[in-house]
Design an enzyme around this catalytic site. Structure first.
Site, PDB file in Angstrom:
ATOM      1  N   ASP A  18       0.801  -1.228   0.000  1.00 47.98           N
ATOM      2  CA  ASP A  18       0.000   0.000   0.000  1.00 47.98           C
ATOM      3  C   ASP A  18       0.831   1.275   0.000  1.00 47.98           C
ATOM      4  O   ASP A  18       1.967   1.314   0.459  1.00 47.98           O
ATOM      5  CB  ASP A  18      -0.982   0.005   1.178  1.00 47.98           C
ATOM      6  CG  ASP A  18      -0.329  -0.267   2.526  1.00 47.98           C
ATOM      7  OD1 ASP A  18       0.703  -0.972   2.562  1.00 47.98           O
ATOM      8  OD2 ASP A  18      -0.852   0.225   3.548  1.00 47.98           O
ATOM      9  N   GLU A  39      -0.790  -2.300   5.267  1.00 45.76           N
ATOM     10  CA  GLU A  39       0.114  -2.150   6.415  1.00 45.76           C
ATOM     11  C   GLU A  39       0.020  -0.761   7.032  1.00 45.76           C
ATOM     12  O   GLU A  39       0.180  -0.593   8.240  1.00 45.76           O
ATOM     13  CB  GLU A  39       1.560  -2.432   5.984  1.00 45.76           C
ATOM     14  CG  GLU A  39       2.554  -2.550   7.132  1.00 45.76           C
ATOM     15  CD  GLU A  39       3.054  -1.212   7.664  1.00 45.76           C
ATOM     16  OE1 GLU A  39       3.372  -1.129   8.870  1.00 45.76           O
ATOM     17  OE2 GLU A  39       3.109  -0.241   6.877  1.00 45.76           O
TER      18      GLU A  39
END
Length: 398
Positions: free
Chosen positions: A86, A144
């Protein structure tokens, strides 16, 4: 693992280095926020399918798991290697040919590099399949940066079928010298907890403060008192951080507000201290509010657990990194990092190691989560080399 095999790893890494850089550039140009990593996941899945691996998509939202069965024996070990995918809600300021093409979103923490390194590692290990016997799970993890995807992927069964024996992960790190691997057994990164506090007073005219319960000085006193928790209630040899990062109240110069808001982060390395900090923080808030007849609403959020590295796997990682990069480029950390990482959830379940690969030019520090975050693409081949060497050494170890 022979020197000849190490030479084979280096040759295989050099062979895919250009491809890995192009993959990183593609991901960097197309950053995606947590649990929205559809294009990144699709790219990872496509590359894994090209290698002939079994690929599972949409694992806990956008996660991808590719399994390489390079074994004819049920008793052979299974290694999980993980990368996070991400990006962050930041407008990129870098002048790069592969600059983010999405307004307000960029890879400002290196996850594009992590993903590219994992894809390159898979390519190298497939090329060198004759060098080891075992099973590998390549895990491309979402989320995350927010609520975390590691725990969710574990709950969906990523550590099963085949059952994982150990896990390996890295982070490109902006305060570690370029090309250096930093490692440490035991506590490696902190548990990143946080809290939102609303102090509930009674507003009124600024000229008549005695008729109010002013939340602003109450908040100021709470902020000051919170700092004494670390300085006076925590063992000086332990690590803890309480940082108040937002204090807001009111809207004009002559009105005492009804409420004030405080937002803070709390960091620690040990679970008992983590619980103690939470209790002490609420005790300070409650007692100070009671003194001034104020009320409060506290939302205390426990984040990821601390990252704790297994001693045996950490020693293996250090040895493998020294073998492939040279001993001068491998350093043991003496202190843990107070940042947080949800790789910690893998460490709660199986022996694991998480390590840093430096991206900082000589004499400089690269700050993560900034609009000008960038690193040299040549570092990716070192990430692939260390991962591949560690994987092969893991299967060779007793």
């Amino acid at each position: 693992m022979s020197l000849d095999s190490t030479a084979k790893i280096k040759a295989a890494v050099n062979k895919v280095a250009g491809k890995v850089i192009e993959i990183r550039k593609t991901i960097h140009q197309n950053p995606e926020l947590s649990f929205q990593e559809e294009e990144t996941a699709a790219l990872a899945a496509a590359e894994m399918e090209k290698l002939g691996f079994k690929v599972e998509e949409n694992v806990f939202a956008t996660g991808v798991v590719a399994t390489f069965i390079n074994s004819n024996s049920e008793s052979d070990k299974t290694l999980l290697i993980r990368a996070d995918m991400d990006a962050l809600p930041i407008q990129e300021k870098n002048d790069l040919s592969y600059k983010s093409q999405k307004s307000g979103v960029m890879h400002a923490c290196g996850h594009d590099g992590h993903t590219a390194i994992l894809i390159g590692t898979a390519m190298v290990l497939k090329e060198l399949a004759a060098e080891f016997s075992g099973k590998i799970k390549f895990v491309f993890q979402p989320g995350e940066e927010t609520s975390g995807g590691a725990e969710g992927m574990i709950k969906t069964g990523v550590l099963e079928s085949p059952k994982v024996d150990a896990a390996l992960g890295l982070h490109l790190w902006g305060s570690t010298p370029y090309g250096v691997v930093e490692y440490k057994a035991g506590p490696f990164m902190a548990a990143p907890d946080r809290f939102d506090l609303t102090i509930i007073g009674r507003g009124g005219h600024a000229a008549r403060p005695h008729n109010t319960i002013d939340p602003i000085p109450i908040g100021a006193e709470i902020i000051s008192a919170l700092q004494t928790i670390v300085s006076r209630k925590v063992d000086p040899l332990e690590s803890a951080v309480i940082s108040v990062c937002k204090f807001s109240a009111g809207s004009t110069h002559n009105v005492i507000p009804d409420q004030a808001e405080i937002k803070a982060t709390v960091r620690s390395l040990k679970e008992d201290l983590r619980q103690q900090l939470a209790a002490d923080i609420e005790s300070v808030i409650k007692n100070i509010c009671n003194i001034y007849d104020a009320d409060y609403k506290l939302d205390y959020i426990f984040g990821y657990p601390a990252v704790k590295n297994d001693a045996v796997i950490t020693d293996l990682l250090a040895s493998s990194a020294a073998k492939i990069l040279g001993p001068a480029r491998v350093q043991k950390r003496t202190k843990a990092e107070m940042g947080g990482e949800d790789f910690s959830y893998f460490g709660l379940e199986v022996p694991s190691v998480f390590y840093f690969l430096g991206i900082a030019p000589a004499g400089k520090v690269i700050n993560h989560h900034q609009a000008d975050f960038k690193f040299a693409n040549d570092i990716l081949k070192d990430g692939v080399a260390v991962m591949a060497q560690t994987a092969i050494d893991f299967f060779a170890a007793d």
